[in-house]
Design an enzyme around this catalytic site. Structure first.
Site, short mmCIF file in Angstrom:
data_model
loop_
_atom_site.label_atom_id
_atom_site.label_comp_id
_atom_site.label_asym_id
_atom_site.label_seq_id
_atom_site.Cartn_x
_atom_site.Cartn_y
_atom_site.Cartn_z
N SER A 98 10.68 -32.21 43.74
CA SER A 98 9.61 -33.50 44.75
C SER A 98 9.66 -31.62 45.40
CB SER A 98 9.76 -34.34 45.40
OG SER A 98 11.17 -33.72 46.06
N ASP A 99 8.21 -31.72 46.52
CA ASP A 99 9.08 -30.21 46.97
C ASP A 99 9.74 -31.05 48.25
OD1 ASP A 99 9.02 -27.95 49.00
OD2 ASP A 99 6.83 -27.81 48.59
N TYR A 100 10.21 -29.53 49.24
CA TYR A 100 11.21 -30.25 50.51
C TYR A 100 10.74 -31.61 51.19
CZ TYR A 100 13.74 -28.99 54.01
OH TYR A 100 15.12 -28.21 55.00
N THR A 101 11.07 -32.41 51.22
CA THR A 101 11.28 -34.04 51.30
C THR A 101 9.78 -34.35 51.16
OG1 THR A 101 10.27 -33.03 53.58
CG2 THR A 101 12.32 -33.36 53.85
N GLY A 102 9.57 -34.22 49.90
CA GLY A 102 7.97 -34.69 49.27
C GLY A 102 7.80 -36.02 49.40
#
Ligand code: BGC
Length: 762
Positions: A303-307
């Protein structure tokens, strides 16, 4: 192309469809997709792991080393202390960390994993190595301006050589998002607006980062990001919704990803945005059907950062547990920063919401990747403080940064051949907020490089001229605010000088993540400085610093010479001086169109004609243009001058491209000037009538050539029908026979040499 089909128009050719598939690039592509071998030890480990430990293998967090330097480029999180993070490693609650600091931090953490954790699974160390590690290369969009994929491969290779020695196994790069709205700040990180250039640059960077052997101590795993269509954010607002057709997705935004995977990238990062109502992080069609099913991708998705967490704010998941479930079942193997997987996957598995087989499949991919990186053979293979030091900022890396820097510079304008400047007998005033000082040289998305180690413009100019005392430096203005007395001092310096270098534009904070700009212009105080200095009447060279295309106005647009210098990194000043004083002729060309007005955004050359195109420069009523300006760029994609005088002549194109044959196109490119020149010869095509409307032009090939004064070269391109494919009505690739326009030209909007040909059906 994956599923090469012919359309109704080409139904005659139906019998040939199988043969076409057998010889299609699509098939070759599927066969060339990187494979991820799974050694037996991986399944042995999975058999022994608890569900909690499995969820831990799917959890990646910012490093807590040094109080969390990792989060400087991201929203702060209430992460654990270093000691607490080591304890998570002991309990097998982490697969690895990112944006840590150096071999020593990695050594300490890996030692805990290998000596104090139950199953002794090595950690994976990741980082945003976007355009260099300690030696910084030009930002992505700048390097794309070189039109030299080979250069991008070499700088990525060098970045891997430096970064891998400090313990980094995995880079969150390349960013392969197409950027067609220059308000979007992350334009700086990719390769600009064009699909072909995006494919070539993305693939080159993957090859560079990963090298020939992923186990090598100078190789890092590449991560194609942000999957997908992150650059299509509405109104260029970072993180904003994307609502595009599947056709545009497949034709514009996906091809650079395919190219990156074809080049061997074995990881992908899900994008923050939604596409037509579904956040990418929770989109099973994207991750499962397309990426793994249709494309056969064998790597893992992070995922992206906290996606995953952000799907709650999107209004897609009601709580953390549901967000974890949606992201995981959509096909996101690893969760970054939120800890949602380790907090919720065990329970989701116990409740039957997530099948254990799915959990095992994701863990298998991650462990297989750790094996492919050689971490099970030697978890410390990239962790070597001595090697880290020896490989940091070598002479070769510095020289490469200078080469990449000068090749990224684009000469927009050079009236009266103001450039190059003579090295002696001239008083030069360098004016502007970027004239001097070790700031804003490296550009956004730099964690480990230091501006204090980079060469500023004034130093570069002083290094190049005979008489250093002939240089006067005046700041003149702040970046976004005026400087008291600045304009008066600048005007005085301009009066006293023979030539002015006006160093203006954007600072590092104005592009990059979350830095969308509503008005892509030179900030007002700097524009005022430019207007005042221009009234002095001295020859003026604008040296632009920018992370995106800008709409140039007034005295800036009217200056006789304009250089686009982006953020060039470690050797900024020397690279610019190489061009200013003619050690090299400019060879950079725009990878993103500079519009006439900010209000034209999104502007890109490969737009559709509409039903009412305006035929020429003269504005006609009831035609597609804004009030007062033609619907074209001030400086289009592909534009850039050199110091020679380039002449295009002798177009030769055969009238037909047979269905199963090739078309050869050639033109004679000559340098009629008195200086060495570099030219990027571009081939564009337009499909005159098709079952889906086609862009006014599309880049199909280019070649960069060097020409000595008086030299000519015949440049040849070969086209096949595959070059004419597009995504048809059923969202599958098609090729349709018919009439095509063709140009060999120095930019996407220059007439250059025009010809036509017909793709015949039989
Ligand atoms: C960015 C990614 C980056 C990640 C980790 C995110 O905000 O969108 O490109 O890799 O942070 O730093």
């Amino acid at each position: 192309m994956i599923d090469s089909r012919i359309s109704r128009r080409a139904a005659l050719m139906g019998a040939g469809a199988v043969a076409m598939w057998l010889h299609s690039p699509a098939r070759a592509f599927l066969q060339s997709m990187a494979k991820l071998p799974v050694p037996a030890l991986v399944d042995g480990l999975i058999a022994r792991m608890t569900v909690e430990e499995k969820a831990g293998q799917l959890t990646l967090n910012p490093s807590a080393w040094g109080g969390g330097v990792a989060t400087q480029l991201n929203p702060p999180t209430s992460g654990p202390s270093w000691e607490a993070q080591l304890d998570e490693v002991r309990r097998m609650q982490l697969t690895g960390v990112f944006n840590s600091n150096g071999a020593e931090a990695a050594r300490r953490m890996q030692t805990v994993a290998m000596t104090e954790s139950r199953l002794k699974i090595p950690l994976l160390f990741a980082a945003d190595i976007i355009h260099g590690h300690r030696t910084i290369f030009p930002v992505g969009v700048g390097e794309a301006a070189s039109f030299e994929p080979d250069l991008a491969e070499r700088t990525a290779r060098m970045a891997a050589y430096e970064a891998a020695a400090s313990g980094i196994d995995w880079t969150f790069a390349p960013m392969v998002d197409i950027a067609r709205d220059q308000r979007w700040g992350r334009t700086m990180e990719g390769a600009g607006e064009d699909v072909l250039l995006g494919e070539l640059m993305g693939a080159a960077r993957v090859r560079g980062f990963q090298g020939k052997d992923l186990k090598a101590t100078d190789a890092m795993l590449a991560c194609a990001k942000h999957f997908a269509a992150y650059g299509a954010a509405e109104a260029g607002l970072d993180y904003n919704s994307v609502d595009i057709s599947e056709r545009t997705l497949r034709e514009v935004y996906l091809p650079p990803f395919k190219a990156a995977f074809e080049a061997g990238a074995l990881s992908a990062m899900a994008s923050f945005n939604e596409i037509s109502g579904i956040p990418s992080t929770g989109n099973p069609w994207l991750m499962q059907d397309l990426l793994r099913g249709e494309w056969g991708f064998e790597g893992f998705v992070v995922s992206d950062y906290t996606g995953d967490e952000e799907m709650i704010a999107h209004g897609f998941a009601k709580d953390a547990r549901e967000a974890a479930k949606l992201a995981f079942l959509a096909g996101v193997d690893m969760s970054m920063t939120s800890n949602f997987y380790r907090n919720h996957l065990p329970d989701l598995v116990r409740s039957g919401d997530v099948p254990v087989a799915r959990l095992d499949a994701s863990v298998r991919r991650v462990l297989a990747m750790k094996a492919a990186l050689g971490l099970f053979d030697d978890p410390f293979r990239r962790i070597d403080p001595k090697r880290e030091k020896a490989r940091s900022r070598t002479k070769a890396a510095t020289a490469l940064s200078r080469e990449a820097g000068r090749k990224s510079i684009v000469l927009l304008k050079n009236d009266g051949d103001l450039l190059p400047l003579p090295r002696s007998r001239r008083k030069i005033a360098i004016i502007g907020p970027f004239a001097a000082g070790q700031h804003d040289l490296n550009g956004p998305w730099v964690i480990y490089g230091d501006n204090a180690e980079a060469v500023d413009l004034a130093t570069g100019v002083r290094n190049a001229v005979a008489d250093k005392a002939s240089i006067q430096v005046v700041q003149g203005s702040g970046v976004e605010e005026p400087l008291a007395g600045g304009i008066d001092a600048a005007v005085a310096a301009a009066r006293d000088a023979d030539v002015v270098l006006l160093a203006i534009g954007e600072n590092e904070g104005m592009s990059g993540e979350a830095q969308s700009r509503p008005e892509i212009v030179v900030p007002a105080p700097q524009q005022a400085l430019a207007e005042a200095v221009a009234t002095v009447g001295k020859p003026m060279v604008v040296v632009l610093k920018n992370g995106r295309a800008l709409a140039l106005e007034g005295a800036v647009a009217n200056a006789p010479a304009i250089l686009v210098t982006w953020f060039l990194g470690t050797e900024t000043g020397n690279a610019i001086a190489d061009i200013l004083f003619g050690a090299h002729s400019p060879g950079g060309r725009l990878p993103c169109s500079f519009p006439r007005s900010p209000g034209q955004q999104p502007y890109y050359y490969a737009h559709k004609p509409t039903g009412r195109p305006n035929p020429g420069e003269k504005l006609e009523p009831y035609k597609a243009h804004y009030r007062g300006i033609p619907n074209s760029a001030l400086y289009p994609f592909g534009h850039g001058l050199t110091y020679g005088k380039i002449d295009y002549a002798g177009l030769s194109v055969s009238p037909t491209l047979p269905w199963a044959g090739t078309l050869t196109v050639s033109a004679r490119i000559s340098n009629r000037g008195t200086r060495a020149a570099e030219e990027v010869v571009q081939l564009y095509v337009r499909d005159r009538a098709a079952s889906i409307t086609r862009p006014v032009r599309e880049l199909k090939a280019f070649r960069k050539i060097a020409l000595a004064p008086g030299e000519s070269e015949t440049v040849r391109f070969t086209l096949t029908r595959d070059n004419l494919m597009f995504i048809g009505r059923d969202n599958k690739p098609v090729v349709e026979p018919g009439q095509f326009d063709l140009w060999i030209a120095p930019s996407a909007e220059a007439e250059g040499l025009h010809g036509t040909f017909e793709l015949t059906a039989g």
